[in-house]
Write an enzyme that holds these catalytic residues in place. Sequence first.
Site, short mmCIF file in Angstrom:
data_model
loop_
_atom_site.label_atom_id
_atom_site.label_comp_id
_atom_site.label_asym_id
_atom_site.label_seq_id
_atom_site.Cartn_x
_atom_site.Cartn_y
_atom_site.Cartn_z
N THR A 237 2.92 11.15 0.61
CA THR A 237 2.35 12.34 1.26
C THR A 237 2.94 12.55 2.64
OG1 THR A 237 0.32 12.16 0.01
CG2 THR A 237 0.16 13.33 2.09
N THR B 142 0.28 6.51 0.14
CA THR B 142 -0.89 5.64 0.37
C THR B 142 -1.41 5.00 -0.92
OG1 THR B 142 -2.39 7.52 0.13
CG2 THR B 142 -1.68 6.98 2.37
N ASP B 143 -1.12 5.65 -2.06
CA ASP B 143 -1.82 5.25 -3.30
C ASP B 143 -1.51 3.82 -3.76
OD1 ASP B 143 -3.35 7.49 -3.50
OD2 ASP B 143 -2.00 8.54 -4.87
C1 SIN Z 1 -0.45 9.67 -0.54
O1 SIN Z 1 0.58 9.32 -0.01
O2 SIN Z 1 -1.51 9.78 0.14
C2 SIN Z 1 -0.60 10.02 -1.99
C3 SIN Z 1 0.68 10.13 -2.71
C4 SIN Z 1 1.44 8.85 -2.75
O3 SIN Z 1 0.84 7.78 -2.80
O4 SIN Z 1 2.68 8.93 -2.81
#
Ligand code: SIN
Length: 317
Positions: free
Chosen positions: A18, A101-102
């Site tokens: 993200t 983040t995932d």
């Molecule tokens: C994020 O980064 O918050 C979600 C998408 C990802 O993990 O690439």
Amino acid sequence: MANAKKIEKIVVLGTGGTIAGKAREAQDHVGYVAGELSVRDVLASVEGVSDILGPVALVCEEVAQLDSKDMDASIWHTLALRVRYWAGQSDVGAVLITHGTDTLEESAWFLAQTCAVGCPVILVSAMRPASALSPDGPQNLRDALVVALDAGSQGVLAVSAGAVHAARHVHKAHPYRVDAFSSGQAGVLGWVEAGKVRWQQPAGAYTSTHQDLPTPDQWPWVEVLTSHATAKATSVDALVAAGVQGLVVAATGNGTVHAQWEQALVRARAKGVVVWISTRCEQGQVVRPQSEACAWGVFTDLPALKARISLMLELMK
Ligand code: SIN
């Protein structure tokens, strides 16, 4: 030992997420595509980088541009090799990785287990896309640079929402809030405040014991299974029949599994599947008498997702 290198360069490896995401409209925090921007463009959006860096040069390299839910063995393999390469250069003081983040907690633990390098490795992410009215990525990147330059930094760290987390404990605890990460009861390592790190506890040294990484197509198949009400033995048996090599069970409470699974796991072990037992509880770890022998698995103090990585690496040896 904390980072004692004379820092001439900081390297930023891009993997997407993200932090590199773009939506059509600035107020859209959910309908965006992750990994759209290059790591160079992501860095370009951070104001005042030269004020933080002074004479230290920034080098960036694109490893991948993906939504981290799709992280795979070949990207992890490349990432570990690039971290080792750059960290091995005498003038490189830190390696930053922009990441979604995932699955950040998984990549952080994977790198902590495979990269015994002499400088900090810092994962940095965002919950809002770069196109948002008020994106969190640029501030997180600024904070990560501050952490990179701090003499107390070592090991694999994650920097997000002003907090510094250790790879061992960091996990995504919220699907939407900017302050999405937690280190649970272990607590954060420190805070980035007004351009400085206030350490709460020392950053840990590397624990990596896995130097050899076979080609990604040879990585063992390890799955996580969560024990729950109404569990059926067939979910274990089906994985074993399909050739799974390791199972991490996110067990109920203090390392118990549904009665339906006990025999299924014993059968799995008899067929050579390695079974580790973690807990599905959000905090703490399984506490058992040291002498206890368990017929259906070996207890681990790691959370299930990190245990899966450690078991996979063990099976590669
Ligand atoms: C994020 O980064 O918050 C979600 C998408 C990802 O993990 O690439």
